[in-house]
Scaffold this active site. Structure first.
Site, mmCIF file in Angstrom:
data_model
loop_
_atom_site.group_PDB
_atom_site.id
_atom_site.type_symbol
_atom_site.label_atom_id
_atom_site.label_comp_id
_atom_site.label_asym_id
_atom_site.label_seq_id
_atom_site.Cartn_x
_atom_site.Cartn_y
_atom_site.Cartn_z
ATOM 1 N N GLU A 192 49.124 47.389 33.860
ATOM 2 C CA GLU A 192 50.075 47.189 35.005
ATOM 3 C C GLU A 192 51.501 47.339 34.693
ATOM 4 O O GLU A 192 52.433 48.111 35.362
ATOM 5 C CB GLU A 192 49.938 45.827 35.664
ATOM 6 N N GLU A 240 52.282 50.937 34.388
ATOM 7 C CA GLU A 240 52.278 51.472 35.699
ATOM 8 C C GLU A 240 53.571 51.187 36.307
ATOM 9 O O GLU A 240 54.147 52.158 37.062
ATOM 10 C CB GLU A 240 51.150 50.992 36.560
ATOM 11 N N CYS A 244 45.120 42.025 41.301
ATOM 12 C CA CYS A 244 44.048 41.167 40.521
ATOM 13 C C CYS A 244 43.303 40.032 41.199
ATOM 14 O O CYS A 244 42.039 39.837 40.903
ATOM 15 C CB CYS A 244 44.342 40.508 39.231
ATOM 16 N N SER A 249 49.027 48.116 42.716
ATOM 17 C CA SER A 249 48.895 48.543 41.477
ATOM 18 C C SER A 249 47.460 48.890 41.489
ATOM 19 O O SER A 249 46.437 48.403 42.018
ATOM 20 C CB SER A 249 48.909 47.487 40.544
ATOM 21 N N LYS A 266 35.347 36.817 44.061
ATOM 22 C CA LYS A 266 35.214 37.693 42.889
ATOM 23 C C LYS A 266 33.454 38.145 43.042
ATOM 24 O O LYS A 266 33.330 39.067 42.447
ATOM 25 C CB LYS A 266 35.435 36.712 41.546
ATOM 26 N N GLU A 314 34.054 41.201 44.933
ATOM 27 C CA GLU A 314 34.992 42.109 44.216
ATOM 28 C C GLU A 314 33.531 42.834 43.280
ATOM 29 O O GLU A 314 33.709 44.209 42.985
ATOM 30 C CB GLU A 314 35.717 41.571 43.244
ATOM 31 N N GLU A 357 32.826 50.557 44.265
ATOM 32 C CA GLU A 357 33.405 51.688 43.389
ATOM 33 C C GLU A 357 33.605 50.765 41.819
ATOM 34 O O GLU A 357 34.147 51.431 41.128
ATOM 35 C CB GLU A 357 35.002 51.898 43.830
ATOM 36 N N CYS A 360 44.742 31.179 41.258
ATOM 37 C CA CYS A 360 43.397 30.861 41.020
ATOM 38 C C CYS A 360 43.042 29.321 40.638
ATOM 39 O O CYS A 360 41.882 29.096 40.659
ATOM 40 C CB CYS A 360 42.874 31.623 39.741
HETATM 41 FE FE1 HC1 Z 1 42.039 34.993 38.396
HETATM 42 FE FE2 HC1 Z 1 42.255 36.812 37.338
HETATM 43 S S1 HC1 Z 1 43.592 35.073 37.200
HETATM 44 S S2 HC1 Z 1 42.063 36.673 39.622
HETATM 45 O O1 HC1 Z 1 43.320 34.289 39.389
HETATM 46 O O2 HC1 Z 1 43.728 37.994 37.177
HETATM 47 O O3 HC1 Z 1 39.534 34.295 40.053
HETATM 48 O O4 HC1 Z 1 41.298 32.150 37.010
HETATM 49 O O5 HC1 Z 1 40.062 35.292 36.507
HETATM 50 O O6 HC1 Z 1 40.044 38.996 37.242
HETATM 51 O O7 HC1 Z 1 42.079 36.639 34.119
HETATM 52 C C1 HC1 Z 1 40.506 34.162 39.336
HETATM 53 C C2 HC1 Z 1 41.652 33.074 37.424
HETATM 54 C C3 HC1 Z 1 40.910 35.385 37.177
HETATM 55 C C4 HC1 Z 1 41.091 38.002 37.245
HETATM 56 C C5 HC1 Z 1 42.196 36.700 35.265
#
Ligand code: HC1
Length: 603
Positions: free
Chosen positions: A279, A282, A306, A326, A365, A368, A373, A536
């Site tokens: 990132e 980028e 993220c 990003s 998550k 996700e 993709e 998170c």
């Molecule tokens: Fe998160 Fe991440 S910090 S998004 O907040 O960028 O869920 O804990 O795992 O993928 O590393 C969440 C937390 C996590 C991702 C990282």
């Protein structure tokens, strides 16, 4: 200020303070159900009724502002009788057997029933479910048969997240929590953040449980099942085992995961460090193209990508701004792609026999991991994303008392991470990690030269949206790994880097509107967005309750792990650098990295 006398205790509070808040200050506990400290008062459940001297009816203390000196009694016979009556009525409408409910022993209705000595169903009980359980979204399960109509979920979705996918339908006995046109959750705009689950007092809302599938694979000798653990659960899972919020149990948790049967126990913080490199690269490229080359197609500020709830939010609500995101995948997804390629090769395992499980503080998550993709390894990069609560359940099922386990480390090659990786779990952490790296790589000086220490304090805390700036000064000798990026680096000399942070999608909305209106956030180069309040650590998959106090305690644990870490900056992660020299041969932002570690977004 105004004075209230509550159960004989005198307390002075600002005018307009509710009786409930004043009682708390006076050390008097009033039971509540629809009240939640993160949300506006609703006054709908009436469990918190009290007697106010001079008032004929009992009053809901959570919604009664004190405007003149009053006397309140919280435990008179009339109050106790009314509360018991309300609880009995709720139980009459509540379909569910505590034994089979996920919230057994962590249910506010159950606790109230115990507290008020409920020993029978005075008004009968509902034995047949009235509503079909909605499992359509694959992330959040809605069982309205267990709903007590407290509206915490509606207020969370509309006030705290400003998503507004939940609503109340009907009147009186016909009332029900619903979605737009009563559609299934998968068919309405829900960002899967799970914040509604965290505030639901009963088992009406929960995550789609994947623990049975994971157990089956752990029992299958033909499968190599590994787990990656995100930064935030380690600061919270102890709460499920009776520890105080913010008691870190990272290394005990590793031992528990091995005992459960995982073949590899890895640290998502490793790929958080990798995310910073990708990132950060980028960002430098975008700045060069936009500021030096004046390329109008390059969008600034760049947004972090993220948090999957945040990504879903912007895809739904601001698709015109997707070019700001990003392209770097989240650490969870980068990790999965590397396990099924680099790790599979190193270990000589056919990726079809590899199962990647993640331990995440987040319900989004799950969404996700299932995005179409996210298959750049040629397989589904992450197979299962378990919440902190689901993993705690597995640990208990295995008969393990997690806090009593000996400590053990993560496994190589993805076990080494820096303090920057762990602070991803707190709001502002991704930005702090990025600044540590960008500043050091560009100036050749340590971040301590700018801030006295590696803690970038202006980026910390819980203010909903915040900004910080840093003047770069001299440009140093750029490290070899980055030299290919741009032909010249001097344009950065004396530049002021402006960054922003927002957490909770209501705050994200404000920042996006500010950018569109040309306000201060439009001047930023880079902004971190996290869907969940607190980042998170306050995720929708974290132990219940999660509130401001609990979030602050978890944040302390995360920052402590960072300051205790022997290496605190992502670009100093030796295992990440090794990965570039062994496998991602085109370096940061190069061909291999693009193929495995970057993605695109869909309106
Ligand atoms: Fe998160 Fe991440 S910090 S998004 O907040 O960028 O869920 O804990 O795992 O993928 O590393 C969440 C937390 C996590 C991702 C990282």
């Amino acid at each position: 200020p105004v004075t209230a006398t509550i159960d004989g205790v005198e307390v002075t509070v600002p005018t307009g303070t509710t009786i409930l808040a004043a009682a708390e200050k006076a050390g008097v506990r009033i039971p509540t159900l629809c009240h939640h400290a993160d949300l506006s008062p609703a006054g709908v459940c009436r469990v918190c009724v009290v007697e106010v001297e001079g008032s004929r009816a009992l009053q809901a203390s959570c919604a009664y502002p004190i405007t003149h000196p009053i006397k309140v009694n919280t435990t008179t016979k009339a109050v106790r009788k009314a509360r018991r009556h309300i609880i009995d009525l709720m139980l009459a409408n509540h379909h569910g057997d505590c034994f089979t409910c996920k919230r057994n022993n962590n249910c506010e209705l159950q606790s109230l029933a115990q507290e008020y000595g409920v020993d029978s169903f005075r008004f009968g009980r509902t034995t047949q479910p009235k509503y079909e359980i909605d499992r359509s979204s694959g992330t959040i399960v809605r069982d309205m048969n267990k709903c007590v109509l407290c509206r915490r979920c509606v207020r969370t979705c509309s006030e705290l997240q400003e998503v507004g996918c939940l609503t109340i339908d009907g009147r009186g006995t016909q009332s029900k929590i619903s979605t737009f046109a009563d559609k299934a959750l998968a068919s309405v705009i829900c960002i899967s953040c799970g914040q509604c689950i965290n505030r639901c007092p009963t088992g009406a809302l929960s995550e789609a449980d994947q623990t049975d599938e994971v157990w089956t694979l752990l029992d299958d000798p033909t499968k190599h099942v590994v787990i990656q653990t995100a930064p935030a659960p380690r600061a919270a899972i102890g709460e499920c085992f009776g520890l105080e919020p913010g008691t870190p149990v990272t290394f005990e948790m590793n031992s528990a995961l091995r005992r459960i049967g995982f073949d590899g126990v890895f640290d998502t913080n490793f790929s958080a460090d990798l995310t910073i490199i990708e990132e950060g690269t980028e960002l430098i490229l975008r700045l060069y193209k936009a500021l030096v080359k004046k390329d109008p197609s390059v969008m600034l500020p760049m947004f972090t990508s993220c948090s999957p709830g945040w990504v879903k939010y912007i895809e739904h609500f601001n698709p015109d701004m997707l070019a700001h995101l990003s392209t770097a995948k989240s650490p969870q997804q980068m990790f999965g792609a590397l396990i099924k390629t680099y790790y599979a090769q190193k270990k000589g395992i056919d990726p079809k026999d590899l199962v990647v499980v993640s331990l995440m503080p987040c319900t989004a998550k799950k969404f996700e991991a299932n995005r179409p993709e996210m298959v750049s390894s040629g397989y589904r990069d992450v197979d299962y994303a378990l919440t902190t609560r689901e993993l705690a359940k597995m640990v208990k099922e295995a008969g393990i008392d997690l806090p009593k386990l000996p400590k053990s480390e993560f496994d190589p090659p993805f076990g080494s991470a820096t303090g920057s990786g762990v602070i991803f779990g707190a709001t502002g952490g991704v930005m702090e990690a990025a600044i540590r790296t960008v500043i050091e790589l560009v100036t050749g000086k340590t971040v301590e030269n700018f801030y006295d220490h590696a803690d970038i304090v202006p980026l910390r805390g819980f203010e909903g949206a915040r900004m910080a700036e840093l003047t770069i000064g001299e440009v140093g000798a750029v490290p070899d790994i980055l030299k290919h990026l741009v032909p010249d680096w001097n344009w950065l000399k004396g530049a002021t880097l402006k960054v922003g942070v927002a957490h909770g999608t209501a705050n994200a909305r404000e920042v996006l509107e500010d950018i569109k209106a040309g306000g201060p956030f439009s001047q930023c180069h880079f902004i971190e967005f996290m869907a969940c309040p607190g980042g998170c650590l306050g995720g929708g998959g974290q132990p219940i309750p999660t509130n401001a106090e609990v979030r602050a305690a978890r944040a302390r644990a995360i920052y402590q792990e960072d300051s205790d870490a022997p290496v605190r900056k992502s670009h100093e992660n030796a295992a990440v650098l090794q990965l570039y020299s062994d496998f991602l041969l085109g370096g940061p932002g190069g061909h291999e990295a693009h193929q495995l570690l970057h993605t695109h977004y869909t309106p």
